[in-house]
Design an enzyme around this catalytic site. Sequence first.
Site, PDB file in Angstrom:
ATOM      1  N   GLY A   1      -0.246  14.774  -3.604  1.00  0.00           N
ATOM      2  CA  GLY A   1       1.059  14.477  -2.370  1.00  0.00           C
ATOM      3  C   GLY A   1       1.644  13.588  -3.105  1.00  0.00           C
ATOM      4  NE  ARG A   2       6.679  12.515   1.404  1.00  0.00           N
ATOM      5  CZ  ARG A   2       6.301  13.061   2.288  1.00  0.00           C
ATOM      6  NH1 ARG A   2       5.111  13.098   2.702  1.00  0.00           N
ATOM      7  NH2 ARG A   2       7.254  14.028   3.105  1.00  0.00           N
TER       8      ARG A   2
ATOM      9  CB  THR B   1      -5.025   3.361  -2.736  1.00  0.00           C
ATOM     10  OG1 THR B   1      -4.685   4.372  -3.231  1.00  0.00           O
ATOM     11  CG2 THR B   1      -5.162   2.424  -3.471  1.00  0.00           C
ATOM     12  CB  SER B   2      -7.269   8.283  -0.340  1.00  0.00           C
ATOM     13  OG  SER B   2      -8.407   8.240  -0.355  1.00  0.00           O
ATOM     14  NE  ARG B   3      -6.487   6.758   6.531  1.00  0.00           N
ATOM     15  CZ  ARG B   3      -5.328   6.254   6.168  1.00  0.00           C
ATOM     16  NH1 ARG B   3      -5.273   5.623   4.972  1.00  0.00           N
ATOM     17  NH2 ARG B   3      -4.380   6.263   7.105  1.00  0.00           N
TER      18      ARG B   3
ATOM     19  CD  GLU C   1     -10.239   0.319   6.052  1.00  0.00           C
ATOM     20  OE1 GLU C   1      -9.256   0.024   6.806  1.00  0.00           O
ATOM     21  OE2 GLU C   1     -10.297   1.227   5.052  1.00  0.00           O
TER      22      GLU C   1
ATOM     23  CG  HIS D   1      -6.318   0.052   4.643  1.00  0.00           C
ATOM     24  ND1 HIS D   1      -7.044   0.659   5.352  1.00  0.00           N
ATOM     25  CD2 HIS D   1      -4.942   0.588   4.294  1.00  0.00           C
ATOM     26  CE1 HIS D   1      -6.322   1.722   5.499  1.00  0.00           C
ATOM     27  NE2 HIS D   1      -5.084   1.854   4.895  1.00  0.00           N
TER      28      HIS D   1
ATOM     29  CB  ALA E   1      -2.086   0.431  -0.870  1.00  0.00           C
TER      30      ALA E   1
HETATM   31  C1  DGY Z   1      -1.137   4.553   5.685  1.00  0.00           C
HETATM   32  O1  DGY Z   1      -0.208   4.637   6.127  1.00  0.00           O
HETATM   33  O2  DGY Z   1      -2.028   5.694   6.146  1.00  0.00           O
HETATM   34  C2  DGY Z   1      -1.908   3.631   4.994  1.00  0.00           C
HETATM   35  O3  DGY Z   1      -3.371   3.718   4.860  1.00  0.00           O
HETATM   36  C3  DGY Z   1      -1.580   2.290   5.827  1.00  0.00           C
HETATM   37  O4  DGY Z   1      -0.409   1.739   5.535  1.00  0.00           O
END
Ligand code: DGY
Length: 324
Positions: free
Chosen positions: A155-156, A237-239, A268, A286, A288
């Site tokens: 994705g982006r 860095t996703s979930r 978390e 968390h 990023a």
């Molecule tokens: C989001 O926006 O989903 C990030 O994980 C936190 O900023």
Amino acid sequence: MSQRVLVTEPIIPSVIDKLESHFQVDVGERGTYNDEEALIEAIPRYEAILPMLSNPITEQVIEAGENLKIIANHAVGYNNIDLEAADKHNVYVANTPGVLTDSCAEFTIGLMLAVSRRFFEAQRYLLNGKFNNWEPLGFLGKELNGSTLGIVGMGRIGTGVARRAKALGMDIQYHNRNRVDKETEQQLDATYCQELKTLIQDSDIISLHCPLTDETHHLIDEGALSLMDDDTILINTSRGPVVEEAALAEALHNETIGGAGLDVFEHEPDVHPRLQDAPNCLLTPHIASASYQTREAIGMLAANAIIGILQNQPASEIPNLIQP
Ligand code: DGY
């Protein structure tokens, strides 16, 4: 009486100022609304809520929101919100796409560099007084240049990571529900892997950028980890729940993979204890998207959706509504 908005945690002040120029705004103390009961108690007083992704906006919360018209999440992800319940109760839901792409993509590259070149292990070594002599064999890592990056979720943010990785000389392959258009593939020199298994086996570094869904829950489980080489690096860095944390901790301790950089966690804010002392495992809380400009843009996008809905702007003119 003016309409009321609940912002569940302190956020960048200019965003609060903007909301306050239209509405009566209450800002919760840090962590107060991580609790469903606290949300159920408060929500009847508000027409709009601007929650954090740590706030469980469950069916019960939405049901209790008898005046609630919009939930504008302070995040691009929205797995903390029961979308079905919002739909059932005619409550709009907004997220913040686009504005955090650069911040998250940059951070992801930072994690890749830090893990592959062992920044934090090296710092610990130095601070523990062990740097007595320049060592030709000390802290040998892997260069990003020439390494193969496997991106899961194009994705982006995945695309933003690919752009930066290409500039660093990495070869890029990706796995995604749908293949991206030819032009983007060509610009990024990116190869599509229909099979996740192939991507895992052929990548030096694997970076996760998919949303959390039933299909992606534990996508990286014991089986997927067993396909990695002993020097493969995993970045998430996703979930958190996309990775089976216990299996990852095992793989790191057994050194069947090379390292991990994790900004998100399965439960978390708890972090699996075996990850905390795992070799070459970099853990961040968390963050990023945590640059000033991005957090301000996130807040403004959410605030604008609230202003639009509470001031009866047509929903079709509010770009970041997820539903209806
Ligand atoms: C989001 O926006 O989903 C990030 O994980 C936190 O900023």
